[in-house]
Scaffold this motif. Sequence first.
Motif, PDB file in Angstrom:
ATOM      1  N   LYS A  89       0.557  -1.431   0.113  1.00 28.20           N
ATOM      2  CA  LYS A  89      -0.068  -0.009   0.084  1.00 28.20           C
ATOM      3  C   LYS A  89       0.957   1.054   0.051  1.00 28.20           C
ATOM      4  O   LYS A  89       2.085   1.267   0.532  1.00 28.20           O
ATOM      5  CB  LYS A  89      -0.894  -0.002   1.350  1.00 28.20           C
ATOM      6  N   ARG A 122       3.095   4.349  -1.568  1.00 27.90           N
ATOM      7  CA  ARG A 122       3.581   5.034  -2.859  1.00 27.90           C
ATOM      8  C   ARG A 122       3.713   3.834  -4.094  1.00 27.90           C
ATOM      9  O   ARG A 122       3.617   4.145  -5.200  1.00 27.90           O
ATOM     10  CB  ARG A 122       4.922   5.423  -2.467  1.00 27.90           C
ATOM     11  N   PHE A 145       1.998   1.110  -4.683  1.00 25.72           N
ATOM     12  CA  PHE A 145       0.595   0.839  -5.197  1.00 25.72           C
ATOM     13  C   PHE A 145       0.084   1.970  -6.009  1.00 25.72           C
ATOM     14  O   PHE A 145      -0.052   1.831  -7.179  1.00 25.72           O
ATOM     15  CB  PHE A 145      -0.316   0.516  -4.133  1.00 25.72           C
ATOM     16  N   ASP A 146       0.371   3.141  -5.612  1.00 27.75           N
ATOM     17  CA  ASP A 146      -0.184   4.303  -6.324  1.00 27.75           C
ATOM     18  C   ASP A 146       0.752   4.539  -7.726  1.00 27.75           C
ATOM     19  O   ASP A 146       0.168   4.823  -8.693  1.00 27.75           O
ATOM     20  CB  ASP A 146       0.137   5.592  -5.669  1.00 27.75           C
ATOM     21  N   GLU A 147       2.185   4.295  -7.513  1.00 20.90           N
ATOM     22  CA  GLU A 147       2.937   4.490  -8.909  1.00 20.90           C
ATOM     23  C   GLU A 147       2.950   3.361  -9.689  1.00 20.90           C
ATOM     24  O   GLU A 147       3.499   3.469 -10.855  1.00 20.90           O
ATOM     25  CB  GLU A 147       4.304   4.901  -8.203  1.00 20.90           C
ATOM     26  N   LEU A 190       0.178   1.770 -10.610  1.00 18.87           N
ATOM     27  CA  LEU A 190      -1.351   1.789 -11.275  1.00 18.87           C
ATOM     28  C   LEU A 190      -1.203   2.150 -12.655  1.00 18.87           C
ATOM     29  O   LEU A 190      -1.839   1.693 -13.521  1.00 18.87           O
ATOM     30  CB  LEU A 190      -2.292   2.870 -10.362  1.00 18.87           C
ATOM     31  N   ASP A 218     -10.060   0.204  -3.768  1.00 15.81           N
ATOM     32  CA  ASP A 218      -9.222   1.205  -3.445  1.00 15.81           C
ATOM     33  C   ASP A 218      -8.675   0.741  -2.166  1.00 15.81           C
ATOM     34  O   ASP A 218      -9.391   0.621  -1.361  1.00 15.81           O
ATOM     35  CB  ASP A 218      -9.760   2.568  -3.303  1.00 15.81           C
ATOM     36  N   GLU A 268      -6.998   2.059   0.114  1.00 13.97           N
ATOM     37  CA  GLU A 268      -7.002   2.916   1.218  1.00 13.97           C
ATOM     38  C   GLU A 268      -8.457   3.119   1.697  1.00 13.97           C
ATOM     39  O   GLU A 268      -8.864   3.546   2.882  1.00 13.97           O
ATOM     40  CB  GLU A 268      -6.748   4.165   0.721  1.00 13.97           C
TER      41      GLU A 268
END
Length: 218
Positions: free
Chosen positions: A11, A13, A15-17, A19, A32, A34
């Motif tokens: 979870k 950075r 995960f976010d980067e 995507l 999501d 989060e």
Amino acid sequence: MSSMITLALSKGRIFDETLPLLAAAGIQVLEDPEKSRKLILSTNQPNVRVVLVRATDVPTYVEYGGADIGVTGKDTLIEHGGQGLYQPLDLQIAKCRVSVAVRSDFDYAQAVKKGSRLQVATKYTSIARDFFATKGVHVDMVKLYGSMELAPLIGLADAIVDLVSTGNTLRANHLIEVERIMDISSHLVVNQAALKLKQAPLRRIIDAFASAVPPEKN
Ligand code: PRT
Ligand code: MG
């Protein structure tokens, strides 16, 4: 039945980067992390799922086949050792560096003269050991799992070896970066047996990720 591909992510950075790279492979995560407490997330592709694990556990999950493929920081990969992992790609995401930091009133130059002893607090014991061994400095290692920045302030260590990106955390704690050990980014890791057994779907993902990685800036 088509074979399921399991992708391990942490979870935050990573995960976010990851995507946008998944999007390039036509993969959309349907939940999501989060907002949900689920640890297994489905995607728009029925044969691809994402498992959420602690960042430090990603190489272990992939090594033992709990996941076929994963995204992990080079820092974590070095500490894990990388055994059993195929590492096809530097994804150029979640970039930072591993550095040595000390209190601003600490005489680091004096402390790292050859043959001296230094107390080092870090989660990165392997990286720190190798780095100071090369300099001929003896290290008394204090292994920590977080909040490394606190250690020099409390007198637990002379120096820390930790990740730095903006430097804000160091500044906020009156620490200064005295050496940059290595640059870090996240890498794709693949289970070697899975690469043989599920070659076509894994290759598709690896190739799509490769095409979406920005060319390295110089
Ligand atoms: O946070 P948690 O304890 O759950 O796990 P984790 O720290 O293992 O995971 P996570 O998601 O925080 O980090 C995963 C990976 O992201 C790391 O292994 C690195 O490869 C990469 N990465 C990139 C970072 C940073 N940048 C980063 N800045 N990981 C951590 N940080 C921390 C750093 O440890 C320090 O405390 O952020 C702080 C410094 O940031 P600045 O911007 O103040 O310098
Ligand atoms: Mg963290």
